[in-house]
Design a protein around this motif. Structure first.
Motif, short mmCIF file in Angstrom:
data_model
loop_
_atom_site.label_atom_id
_atom_site.label_comp_id
_atom_site.label_asym_id
_atom_site.label_seq_id
_atom_site.Cartn_x
_atom_site.Cartn_y
_atom_site.Cartn_z
N SER A 33 45.38 42.42 38.30
CA SER A 33 45.27 42.13 37.02
C SER A 33 44.26 43.12 36.45
N ALA A 34 43.32 43.59 37.12
CA ALA A 34 42.36 44.65 36.69
C ALA A 34 42.74 45.82 36.54
N HIS A 35 44.11 46.25 37.17
CA HIS A 35 44.80 47.36 37.28
C HIS A 35 46.02 47.44 36.43
N LEU A 47 49.25 28.69 52.42
CA LEU A 47 48.29 29.29 52.64
C LEU A 47 48.42 30.98 52.24
N VAL A 48 49.38 31.53 52.67
CA VAL A 48 50.00 32.93 52.19
C VAL A 48 49.75 32.86 50.68
N VAL A 60 52.61 37.03 44.07
CA VAL A 60 51.70 38.01 43.68
C VAL A 60 52.40 38.39 41.79
N SER A 61 53.59 38.17 41.57
CA SER A 61 54.11 38.61 40.23
C SER A 61 53.84 37.34 39.49
N GLN A 62 53.91 36.00 39.91
CA GLN A 62 53.91 35.02 38.99
C GLN A 62 52.66 33.80 39.20
N GLY A 63 51.97 34.15 40.33
CA GLY A 63 51.09 32.99 40.86
C GLY A 63 51.25 32.29 42.03
N LYS A 64 50.25 31.76 42.74
CA LYS A 64 50.34 30.94 43.81
C LYS A 64 51.10 29.60 43.71
N LYS A 69 44.53 36.13 45.88
CA LYS A 69 43.40 37.13 45.65
C LYS A 69 43.89 38.74 45.14
N LEU A 70 44.89 38.82 45.77
CA LEU A 70 45.57 40.16 45.55
C LEU A 70 46.10 40.33 43.85
#
Length: 208
Positions: free
Chosen positions: A178-180, A165-166, A32-36, A172-173
């Motif tokens: 990124s929009a908030h 996969l996680v 979430v913080s740095q990408g998949k 997606k999260l």
């Protein structure tokens, strides 16, 4: 080994890997913080650490740890201290939001190493394999260490797939966050809180 036993173990392994725990929370936090790709690098490190625990279970080292309160405590508190250190680092990060496209190969290497250290310094993982693997071993079939190695390899491979996969799902999260802007500016606080929670969880864990 019978195929029914292997499939049964495979199903149990997937459920246990998906259950909320330090490893999967660590992967989600990094994704979430740095990408998949950061999450995948972390997952590779965690799974490399699993090699140590699987080997320890096969060789009986886990049994020694279980019997020695001192060894268990040393590894446990070392792991907790490391996670709390990572939490402190996260809290000190500037409010710069999510690191879109700014990761370097060196950063991924660092995450890989962090995954190894975190996993190796969690004694509960060794005790987990010590308790789990023998339940699926058929002593009458012989080659018990070989059976445990096979089961350990199955667990490792499925864990890597699940964590990957996680990591992709967490992307997606990440895109939603990124929009908030208000949330992304404080994402390091969330990551730090997760690391601190994992560290405390390890610190208060008991042999069982």
């Amino acid at each position: 080994m019978e195929i029914e036993v292997i499939l049964s173990f495979f199903g149990v392994a997937i459920l246990l890997t998906l259950a909320p725990g330090p490893d999967i929370l660590f992967v989600i936090a990094q994704s979430v913080s740095q990408g998949k790709w950061a999450g995948i690098a972390t997952a590779l490190g965690l799974c490399t650490g699993l090699l140590v625990h699987i080997s320890a279970a096969v060789l009986g080292v886990s049994a020694v740890m279980y019997q020695s309160a001192l060894v268990f405590a040393i590894v446990k508190y070392a792991g907790a201290a490391y996670l709390l250190y990572l939490a402190w680092q996260a809290f000190r990060e500037q409010d710069e939001g999510l690191a879109f496209g700014r990761q370097t190969p060196m950063a991924y290497t660092s995450l890989y190493k962090k995954g190894i250290v975190m996993n190796v310094l969690n004694p509960k993982v060794s005790l987990f394999f010590l308790a789990l693997l023998p339940q699926f071993v058929d002593e009458t079939a012989g080659h018990v260490p070989g059976q445990m190695l096979l089961l350990g390899a199955i667990f490792l491979v499925q864990a890597l797939v699940v964590f990957t996969l996680v990591s992709i799902g967490a992307e997606k999260l990440r895109q939603w966050l990124s929009a908030h802007t208000a949330i992304t500016k404080r994402i390091h606080w969330l990551k730090g809180a997760i690391f601190a929670l994992i560290g405390i969880q390890i610190a208060v864990s008991e042999r069982s």
